[in-house]
Motif scaffolding. Structure first.
Motif, PDB file in Angstrom:
ATOM      1  N   LEU B 236       0.847  -1.206   0.000  1.00 12.80           N
ATOM      2  CA  LEU B 236       0.000   0.000   0.000  1.00 12.80           C
ATOM      3  C   LEU B 236       0.879   1.252   0.000  1.00 12.80           C
ATOM      4  N   LEU B 239       2.309   1.728  -3.429  1.00  9.94           N
ATOM      5  CA  LEU B 239       1.310   2.213  -4.396  1.00  9.94           C
ATOM      6  C   LEU B 239       0.971   3.692  -4.163  1.00  9.94           C
ATOM      7  N   LEU B 240       0.862   4.067  -2.898  1.00  5.65           N
ATOM      8  CA  LEU B 240       0.535   5.473  -2.603  1.00  5.65           C
ATOM      9  C   LEU B 240       1.657   6.389  -3.072  1.00  5.65           C
ATOM     10  N   GLU B 243       2.336   4.964  -7.499  1.00  2.00           N
ATOM     11  CA  GLU B 243       1.211   4.980  -8.435  1.00  2.00           C
ATOM     12  C   GLU B 243       0.331   6.221  -8.218  1.00  2.00           C
TER      13      GLU B 243
END
Lengths: 325, 247
Positions: B236, B239-240, B243
């Protein structure tokens, strides 16, 4: 004709919403091919005022009057209308924060100027008319508002436009305003500064938690995450109603509306009223033990799991990430 | 003290929002209409509390709307309002509504105008400040506490960066937010009494239109939620950062 942007300093410093408003005003001025003026009331250093020029302001005006130390929307509106008249401004830009919400409608009534409160995008211009996007139905829809009046006021929602620094030299000058003691009808007895370091309304990251936390004593990990990320803390309505958290943290349809870049919802099921207050957020992360929680449908990233296990682990991961950067 | 409480008619908070006529009009079909919660829970109830304490002589209710507003006006009277006036017009924009309220408050010599901090449909936070601007009286914006001592009001309100406690002499306009009062449910006696309370209907003043809604849009649907395993929180964070680029 020109554009006038009203900005505010906190403890003598301008924050991001002010730079956003100047950037917005500069873009509107460029579309109209006119000058952009900035106005600030109160004690702010010359250098700090000049910093507004970096975002495109041509002329920066300040008003010094000991009686304006405390906020009174009626008097502030009087100051702004005088500056508006002296600078020959037809478009006013303010920030849609607590003070902006108080001043802008008074200005609108005084100047017979259309007001868009909570604009989220630049205006589309067609002849004398502006069309501006604004969130309505507590964020469940967007309306394209038309302003028909000759004078126009736009109150800008924070985090709607990125501040753009430019190579620009601005002049800083005091402007004289006529005020009489009779204008000051309101007596300020006390001002209490917000205790939280980051204001929820302006925060770029918000860490929010709900009933899934089981009790107010478990909020330590939520505050820790907020600290690591430099975020503000928020909560759902039931949590504020049972006094686990202060009312000022309640986000949702009947609480505060926020639109940060990142909203992390922990132990919040995502009732439609809560979503209404947060669905303007750019990225939403949901952590909930119930895989059927409606919030997952609105989220960008989700973790199904026990918050008491996931959150401490996530805090460690955030810490590691922050120390590596 | 005579208090005028402004109530607006809004869709219920659970309403699924949709539009008709090429997205130019709100779809009222099957929508339950209520008193705007801020107007009812905070402005009206606080005004009634003041009356019960003997600090206000009269609490009147005003709405700008057509005959379909009568149901919510009756409810406000059932909660405890003494009388009501309806300005018989479609509430076209905030300035139109504010002008109707301000002219009525001036003509009928009200000492205080109470309303909610915003409506939950158009979220403008405009009418209160406009009424104050037209009446040229102080505006107690976003108040969360309010006390009255004769003609002098003390209020706590939100300002940028904190809270401010102010003192002001009537007349004034106050916009109410959470904390002012607790919501009330009308009881049977109130509902019976409301049936015979007067609702005066008046025609609107001519007011210029400053704004209008051209059309509506619904928010873009999310692409879908990317699920991450509970034992893989590092993913997570990645991704934060990589992405979504929000940390």
């Amino acid at each position: 004709m020109s554009v006038l942007v009203y900005v505010e300093a906190t403890d003598g410093k301008f924050k991001k919403p002010s730079f956003e408003a100047i950037t917005y005003g500069a873009k509107v001025a460029a579309m109209l091919n006119v000058e952009i003026h900035a106005l600030c009331i109160g004690e702010v250093s010359d250098d700090e005022l000049k910093s507004l020029g970096n975002y495109g302001a041509n002329k920066i005006w300040f008003v010094k009057d000991e009686r304006l130390k405390n906020f009174d929307p009626l008097v502030y509106a009087k100051v702004i209308t005088q500056v508006e008249s002296q600078t020959n401004s037809d478009v006013l830009v303010l920030i849609q924060n607590f003070n902006g919400k108080a001043i802008a409608p008074i200005l609108s009534a005084r100047l017979k100027a259309g007001l868009i409160s909570g604009a989220v995008d630049l205006p589309l211009m067609s002849g004398d008319s502006f069309t501006v996007k604004k969130n309505v139905f507590s964020g469940k829809a967007i309306a394209n508002y038309e302003m028909h009046s000759a004078k126009k006021i736009i109150a800008l929602t924070s985090n709607s436009i990125a501040p753009v620094a430019t190579e620009n030299k601005a002049t800083v000058q005091e402007i004289k305003i006529e005020l009489t003691d009779a204008d000051f009808k309101l007596k300020v007895k006390e001002v209490v500064k917000a205790s939280c370091k980051i204001s929820l309304a302006d925060a770029e990251i918000v860490v929010s938690a709900g009933r899934g936390m089981k009790g107010p004593e478990n909020w330590g990990m939520i505050e820790e995450m907020a600290n690591i990320l430099g975020a503000a803390t928020a909560c759902s309505r039931p949590v504020a109603d049972i006094n686990w958290r202060p009312h000022g943290e309640h986000v949702g349809q009947t609480g505060l509306t926020v639109r940060p870049n990142l909203y992390i919802a922990i132990g919040i099921s995502g009732a439609i009223q809560h979503l209404a207050g947060v669905n303007g957020s750019k990225v939403m992360v949901v952590i909930n033990k119930d895989a059927e929680a409606p919030f997952f449908k609105a989220a960008d990233y989700g973790i199904v799991g026990d918050v008491f296990e996931v959150v401490p682990k996530l805090n460690e991961a955030f810490k590691k990430f922050k120390s590596g950067n | 003290m005579k208090i005028l409480v402004c109530i607006s008619k809004t869709p219920d908070t659970t309403t699924k929002i949709s539009f008709v006529d090429g997205n130019t009009k709100f779809n009222y079909e099957k929508v339950q209409l209520i008193i705007n919660p801020y107007d009812e829970w905070y402005a009206l109830v606080r005004a009634l509390e003041l009356k019960e304490k003997g600090l206000a002589a009269q609490v009147s209710v005003i709405n700008v709307g057509l005959a379909d507003s009568d149901a919510i006006i009756r409810k406000a009277l059932a909660i405890g309002g003494d009388d009501a006036v309806r300005v018989n017009a479609e509430p076209t924009d905030a300035f139109f509504v504010a002008d109707q309220i301000a002219q009525y408050a001036i003509n009928e010599k009200y000492d205080a105008v109470f309303l909610g901090k915003e409506t939950i449909d158009y979220n403008g936070s405009q009418v209160g400040g406009m009424v104050a601007g037209i009446m040229d009286v102080p505006f107690i914006s976003l108040a969360s506490k309010f006390e009255l001592n004769g003609n002098v009001a003390t209020a706590e309100r939100d300002i940028s960066g904190g809270k401010e406690t102010i003192e002001v002499t009537a007349p004034f306009v106050i916009s109410c937010s959470k904390g002012m009062a607790e919501a009330r449910i009308p009881n049977m006696r109130g509902i019976m009494a409301a049936r015979t309370k007067p609702i005066k209907v008046i025609e609107p003043n001519a007011t210029e239109k400053l704004t209008s809604v051209k059309n509506y849009e619904l928010p873009i649907e999310k692409a879908g939620c990317k699920m991450i395993a509970a034992d893989n929180v590092e993913e997570l964070v990645r991704l934060l950062h990589e992405e979504a680029k929000v940390i």
